[in-house]
Design an enzyme around this catalytic site. Sequence first.
Site, PDB file in Angstrom:
ATOM      1  N   GLY A   1      61.102  48.415  46.256  1.00 41.44           N
ATOM      2  CA  GLY A   1      62.790  47.983  46.039  1.00 41.44           C
ATOM      3  C   GLY A   1      62.728  46.834  46.738  1.00 41.44           C
ATOM      4  O   GLY A   1      62.181  46.256  46.572  1.00 41.44           O
TER       5      GLY A   1
ATOM      6  N   GLU B   1      35.851  31.878  45.095  1.00 39.86           N
ATOM      7  CA  GLU B   1      35.197  32.275  44.918  1.00 39.86           C
ATOM      8  C   GLU B   1      34.536  32.913  44.037  1.00 39.86           C
ATOM      9  O   GLU B   1      33.862  33.903  44.101  1.00 39.86           O
ATOM     10  CB  GLU B   1      34.662  34.081  46.425  1.00 39.86           C
ATOM     11  CG  GLU B   1      35.254  33.278  47.913  1.00 39.86           C
ATOM     12  CD  GLU B   1      34.087  33.074  48.585  1.00 39.86           C
ATOM     13  OE1 GLU B   1      33.023  33.190  47.881  1.00 39.86           O
ATOM     14  OE2 GLU B   1      34.149  32.113  49.356  1.00 39.86           O
ATOM     15  N   GLY B   2      35.098  32.452  42.855  1.00 38.51           N
ATOM     16  CA  GLY B   2      34.765  32.473  41.991  1.00 38.51           C
ATOM     17  C   GLY B   2      36.160  33.198  41.196  1.00 38.51           C
ATOM     18  O   GLY B   2      36.237  34.615  41.091  1.00 38.51           O
TER      19      GLY B   2
ATOM     20  N   GLU C   1      35.013  20.826  44.246  1.00 43.27           N
ATOM     21  CA  GLU C   1      36.009  19.328  44.601  1.00 43.27           C
ATOM     22  C   GLU C   1      36.799  19.645  43.800  1.00 43.27           C
ATOM     23  O   GLU C   1      37.569  20.083  42.693  1.00 43.27           O
ATOM     24  CB  GLU C   1      34.640  18.251  44.047  1.00 43.27           C
ATOM     25  CG  GLU C   1      33.935  17.941  44.766  1.00 43.27           C
ATOM     26  CD  GLU C   1      32.481  17.301  44.405  1.00 43.27           C
ATOM     27  OE1 GLU C   1      32.694  16.527  43.735  1.00 43.27           O
ATOM     28  OE2 GLU C   1      31.250  17.461  45.271  1.00 43.27           O
ATOM     29  N   PRO C   2      37.931  18.391  43.689  1.00 43.60           N
ATOM     30  CA  PRO C   2      39.631  18.046  42.686  1.00 43.60           C
ATOM     31  C   PRO C   2      39.006  17.846  41.580  1.00 43.60           C
ATOM     32  O   PRO C   2      39.778  18.612  40.745  1.00 43.60           O
ATOM     33  CB  PRO C   2      39.454  16.470  42.765  1.00 43.60           C
ATOM     34  CG  PRO C   2      39.118  16.117  44.795  1.00 43.60           C
ATOM     35  CD  PRO C   2      37.707  16.739  44.657  1.00 43.60           C
TER      36      PRO C   2
ATOM     37  N   ARG D   1      41.259  37.577  57.559  1.00 48.08           N
ATOM     38  CA  ARG D   1      40.043  37.868  56.691  1.00 48.08           C
ATOM     39  C   ARG D   1      39.821  36.803  56.204  1.00 48.08           C
ATOM     40  O   ARG D   1      37.735  36.263  56.407  1.00 48.08           O
ATOM     41  CB  ARG D   1      39.719  39.374  55.349  1.00 48.08           C
ATOM     42  CG  ARG D   1      39.022  39.783  55.547  1.00 48.08           C
ATOM     43  CD  ARG D   1      37.739  39.109  54.325  1.00 48.08           C
ATOM     44  NE  ARG D   1      39.112  38.640  52.831  1.00 48.08           N
ATOM     45  CZ  ARG D   1      38.629  37.714  52.182  1.00 48.08           C
ATOM     46  NH1 ARG D   1      37.921  36.690  52.480  1.00 48.08           N
ATOM     47  NH2 ARG D   1      39.200  37.460  51.284  1.00 48.08           N
TER      48      ARG D   1
END
Length: 429
Positions: free
Chosen positions: A384, A408-409, A177-178, A134
């Site tokens: 289980g 996406e937040g 970004e990093p 997806r």
Amino acid sequence: MIGFNQPLPEIITFEIRHRKYKDLSCPSKYTDTMDKSGKKDLYEAPDYYLIDDLLSEEHKLIRSAARDWVKKELSPVIEDYAQKAEFPKHLIKGLGEIGAFGPTIPLEYGGAGLDYIAYGILMQELERGDSGIRSTASVQGSLVMYPIYTYGSEEQRRKYLPRLATGEMMGCFGLTEPDHGSNPGGMVTNIKDKGDHYLLNGAKMWISNAPFADIAVVWAKDEAGKIRGLIVERGMEGFTTPETHNKWSLRASATGELVFDQVKVPKENIFPEISGLKGPLGCLNQARYGIAWGALGAAMDCYDTALRYAKERVQFGKPIGAFQLQQKKLAEMITEITKGQLLVWRLGVLKTENRATAEQISMAKRNSVEVALDVARNARQMLGGMGITGEFSVMRHMMNLESVVTYEGTQDIHLLITGMDVTGLNAFK
Ligand SMILES: Cc1cc2nc3c(=O)[nH]c(=O)nc-3n(C[C@H](O)[C@H](O)[C@H](O)COP(=O)(O)OP(=O)(O)OC[C@H]3O[C@@H](n4cnc5c(N)ncnc54)[C@H](O)[C@@H]3O)c2cc1C
């Protein structure tokens, strides 16, 4: 019974707005399709409140085609690819065929011209199979095709959209970004105007589809500090996409970095119509909307698996589903799933009418992922020891959702969005 390698019965096709869908809805056709271990995909979608009554015939046909494609093409292979941490590239063509790439993009640009409920349904069916698959469709449709269609020039639309719709060309979206994730406005990736081209420098991190994408929609600051969007093509000198390894989540989705070292980007590749953070945020709205539907698909698959298991697994002389503690789990799962289904359906109506706010989408994204994570964690316990194996989809969903809850937040960021909306007070800083 149809064996794994035997030819499948003839596929009936039908047309919705000129796009051919394969009607694979007849139960005798694909319910017998098995994975390598001979396991069948027995998924039956829960619909406790008869929400199907709210869907049109067109919606149901699209869902049936997507559901059967997932049973036939995705379910038999996804566990293997997730275990190998490899993206199943051979599925791209089929994703294009079921309309998963840019379903709301108009037909003249190769999209399916569908409404937002149809888009949500497609994302739900795909994520019921796997969040990573997806994600690939969300990135392609919402984060690559949407900005090209909405902010791009007519030339850009004609050049890229038809090939993106079929999957002949794949794209990725570079915002994070990093050092700038939840706060993308702080980005340092930049462009400089060099007369006949822009010079792009910087790096993006955690980019879905990056390792194999043909193009990247990249957000960078210009000399005035304004955020601009541009299309960077694989093969441009100085542009590389190293893959990110060792993920425990979204293992069947390829993630990577985008590194720009003095990349010369032609001027015609910049989006003419948009500047500022509203450009990337507009794309995120689209993708978050799809995730709101999609994550519920993962929840529905976990619930369906746990319900079936609870009725079959016998302990202390009776099915575990007969114990009150297991029934409580199932009852809570179906209640939350049903509330989520109604929420996203209403959101879909508002979105189709162009009335859905970013804040409403944010709430639905957060709610669906929270529901899905809870359902997946409880379903895993209900299975289980078997719950930790690849024999069932549950643990894969559970681990995948740890990314969906972050990208996406994050949940925190979405809570702050709702908080700001209801109080009028900004708690971000
Ligand atoms: C598998 C995967 C795929 C991704 N794909 C893409 C992609 O295709 N394109 C792209 O651009 N990005 C992508 N992302 C990046 C994703 O959007 C970011 O990881 C996300 O926005 C969070 O940023 P961060 O990881 O830097 O975390 P941070 O922003 O550093 O956050 C760390 C923690 O601090 C919290 N926090 C941050 N700010 C606040 C605040 N103001 N108040 C309270 N708490 C706060 C967060 O909620 C979080 O819990 C992907 C990420 C993953 C994991």
